[in-house]
Motif scaffolding. Structure first.
Motif, mmCIF file in Angstrom:
data_model
loop_
_atom_site.group_PDB
_atom_site.id
_atom_site.type_symbol
_atom_site.label_atom_id
_atom_site.label_comp_id
_atom_site.label_asym_id
_atom_site.label_seq_id
_atom_site.Cartn_x
_atom_site.Cartn_y
_atom_site.Cartn_z
ATOM 1 N N ASP A 52 0.829 -1.200 0.000
ATOM 2 C CA ASP A 52 0.000 0.000 0.000
ATOM 3 C C ASP A 52 0.868 1.257 0.000
ATOM 4 O OD1 ASP A 52 -3.125 0.340 1.881
ATOM 5 O OD2 ASP A 52 -2.541 0.781 -0.202
ATOM 6 N N TYR A 53 0.332 2.345 -0.578
ATOM 7 C CA TYR A 53 1.005 3.645 -0.438
ATOM 8 C C TYR A 53 0.751 4.139 0.991
ATOM 9 C CZ TYR A 53 -3.810 4.932 -1.655
ATOM 10 O OH TYR A 53 -5.184 5.013 -1.702
ATOM 11 N N PRO A 54 1.567 5.145 1.461
ATOM 12 C CA PRO A 54 1.360 5.666 2.823
ATOM 13 C C PRO A 54 0.070 6.472 2.905
ATOM 14 C CG PRO A 54 3.163 6.823 1.732
ATOM 15 C CD PRO A 54 2.733 5.741 0.806
ATOM 16 N N HIS A 55 -0.571 6.414 4.065
ATOM 17 C CA HIS A 55 -1.843 7.114 4.264
ATOM 18 C C HIS A 55 -1.631 8.269 5.238
ATOM 19 C CE1 HIS A 55 -3.975 3.964 2.117
ATOM 20 N NE2 HIS A 55 -3.228 3.111 2.759
ATOM 21 N N TYR A 56 -2.386 9.353 5.038
ATOM 22 C CA TYR A 56 -2.323 10.514 5.933
ATOM 23 C C TYR A 56 -3.722 11.046 6.169
ATOM 24 C CZ TYR A 56 2.566 10.465 4.468
ATOM 25 O OH TYR A 56 3.856 10.078 4.203
ATOM 26 N N THR A 57 -3.931 11.591 7.354
ATOM 27 C CA THR A 57 -5.174 12.294 7.644
ATOM 28 C C THR A 57 -4.851 13.447 8.600
ATOM 29 O OG1 THR A 57 -7.479 12.008 8.361
ATOM 30 C CG2 THR A 57 -5.795 10.813 9.582
ATOM 31 N N ARG A 58 -5.877 14.166 9.060
ATOM 32 C CA ARG A 58 -5.613 15.366 9.880
ATOM 33 C C ARG A 58 -4.815 14.984 11.130
ATOM 34 N NH1 ARG A 58 -11.573 17.761 10.466
ATOM 35 N NH2 ARG A 58 -11.893 15.572 10.984
ATOM 36 N N GLY A 84 -2.497 10.440 -8.012
ATOM 37 C CA GLY A 84 -2.550 9.045 -8.452
ATOM 38 C C GLY A 84 -1.173 8.518 -8.804
ATOM 39 N N ARG A 85 -0.381 9.380 -9.489
ATOM 40 C CA ARG A 85 0.978 8.951 -9.873
ATOM 41 C C ARG A 85 1.839 8.782 -8.624
ATOM 42 N NH1 ARG A 85 0.265 12.555 -13.887
ATOM 43 N NH2 ARG A 85 1.473 14.202 -12.834
ATOM 44 N N TRP A 86 1.722 9.732 -7.698
ATOM 45 C CA TRP A 86 2.512 9.675 -6.461
ATOM 46 C C TRP A 86 2.179 8.404 -5.686
ATOM 47 C CZ3 TRP A 86 1.454 9.481 -1.193
ATOM 48 C CH2 TRP A 86 2.542 9.731 -0.337
ATOM 49 N N ARG A 87 0.890 8.083 -5.583
ATOM 50 C CA ARG A 87 0.498 6.888 -4.823
ATOM 51 C C ARG A 87 1.006 5.621 -5.498
ATOM 52 N NH1 ARG A 87 -5.684 8.645 -3.030
ATOM 53 N NH2 ARG A 87 -5.095 9.566 -0.993
ATOM 54 N N ARG A 88 0.922 5.589 -6.825
ATOM 55 C CA ARG A 88 1.404 4.414 -7.554
ATOM 56 C C ARG A 88 2.919 4.278 -7.343
ATOM 57 N NH1 ARG A 88 -0.328 -0.462 -9.336
ATOM 58 N NH2 ARG A 88 1.018 -1.224 -11.002
ATOM 59 N N GLN A 89 3.606 5.425 -7.435
ATOM 60 C CA GLN A 89 5.073 5.391 -7.265
ATOM 61 C C GLN A 89 5.433 4.919 -5.852
ATOM 62 O OE1 GLN A 89 7.355 9.194 -7.373
ATOM 63 N NE2 GLN A 89 8.670 8.076 -8.858
ATOM 64 N N GLN A 90 4.683 5.354 -4.839
ATOM 65 C CA GLN A 90 4.932 4.921 -3.464
ATOM 66 C C GLN A 90 4.664 3.424 -3.303
ATOM 67 O OE1 GLN A 90 6.138 6.665 -0.715
ATOM 68 N NE2 GLN A 90 6.686 8.134 -2.315
#
Ligand SMILES: CC(C)(C)c1cccc(C(=O)NCC2(NC(=O)c3cccc4nocc34)CCCCC2)c1
Length: 246
Positions: free
Chosen positions: A177-183, A205-211
């Motif tokens: 999985d790509y890293p997740h962030y919230t408040r 989308g590109r950043w998440r795929r790359q991660q």
């Protein structure tokens, strides 16, 4: 989907139908789990479910007759053929491909071992597949059975609400999985990656795929070798590796 579990601890296994996604799947009738306790089929006064091992040595083995009676009752309790699985350290390692195959079955019969296990002749005559969830010593097959039920239930059409299904994207493509962030946007001085605040959904989308690609390459190269990478994936991963090595 109908799943029958043969277990000395039905209250443990049935917990999987009480909570979360699998609880809702059960509530919606998408998943039906019935537990069968060999102790209910033990005919002696002490309701014995274990027996001494031939050849001596420590520990006990699950007694054959109550176990087989519970399996036969489970199979006979509903129409359709059950694929019979013994959760076992000797089994083939469970992975998402196997989960997808098992989710396609109309019925599963899961046999959970306790003590030192079950008689090899029961495996030879009653079990279609032995499945392991990993290489560590456990006290019983119940937690492995619950892991399998969770993984299979998520694939039943309608089981996942929209909120749940997002995480399927990258893993179902076989990547981490790509890293997740919230408040909050800044947590103890650590800011959320700016791209995620940009509103540029293509860039996000590109950043998440790359991660997902980069983290898989770093932590699970075995997943990368198996994945079908597009030319865009290769470009994103090469860019990630260049940055990592710079
Ligand atoms: C793998 C390792 C460490 C080399 C190993 C080697 C030998 C025995 C065990 C062990 O744990 N025996 C106990 C036992 N485990 C399991 O049922 C079990 C364990 C792990 C993943 C599983 N997936 O499904 C079922 C699983 C529960 C009691 C009944 C006999 C089986 C482990």
């Amino acid at each position: 989907m109908r799943i029958d579990a043969v277990t000395l601890f039905p209250d443990l296994v049935s917990q999987v139908t009480q909570w979360g996604v699998t609880g809702r799947a059960s509530e919606q009738g998408l998943l039906q789990l019935v537990c069968w306790n060999p102790r209910d089929y033990a005919r002696d006064r002490h309701r014995t479910v274990d027996d001494r091992p031939y050849g001596g040595g420590p520990g006990m083995v699950m007694k054959v007759e109550p176990l087989r009676a519970a399996m036969h009752e489970a199979r006979a309790s509903a129409p359709g053929r059950s694929l019979s699985l013994y959760l076992s350290p000797q089994g083939r390692r469970l992975d998402q491909a196997a989960v997808e195959r098992l989710a396609g079955q109309e019925r599963l019969l899961l046999v959970c071992g306790r003590y030192e296990g079950i008689d090899e002749r029961v495996i030879a005559t009653e079990i279609d597949e032995e499945i392991s969830i990993g290489d560590y010593v456990l006290s019983g097959g119940e937690l492995p059975a619950m892991v399998l039920i969770d993984a299979v239930a998520r694939l039943i059409p309608g089981a996942l609400g929209h909120a749940d299904s997002a995480s399927e994207d990258s893993f179902s493509a076989g990547l981490l999985d790509y890293p997740h962030y919230t408040r909050p946007e800044v947590l103890d001085g650590m800011a959320v990656p700016a791209v995620l605040l940009s509103g540029d959904h293509d860039a996000i989308g590109r950043w998440r795929r790359q991660q997902a690609l980069g983290r898989s390459w770093l932590r699970r190269p075995d997943l990368i070798n198996r994945a079908q990478l597009s030319t865009e994936d290769r470009r994103l991963l090469d860019e990630y590796i260049d940055e990592y090595r710079s």
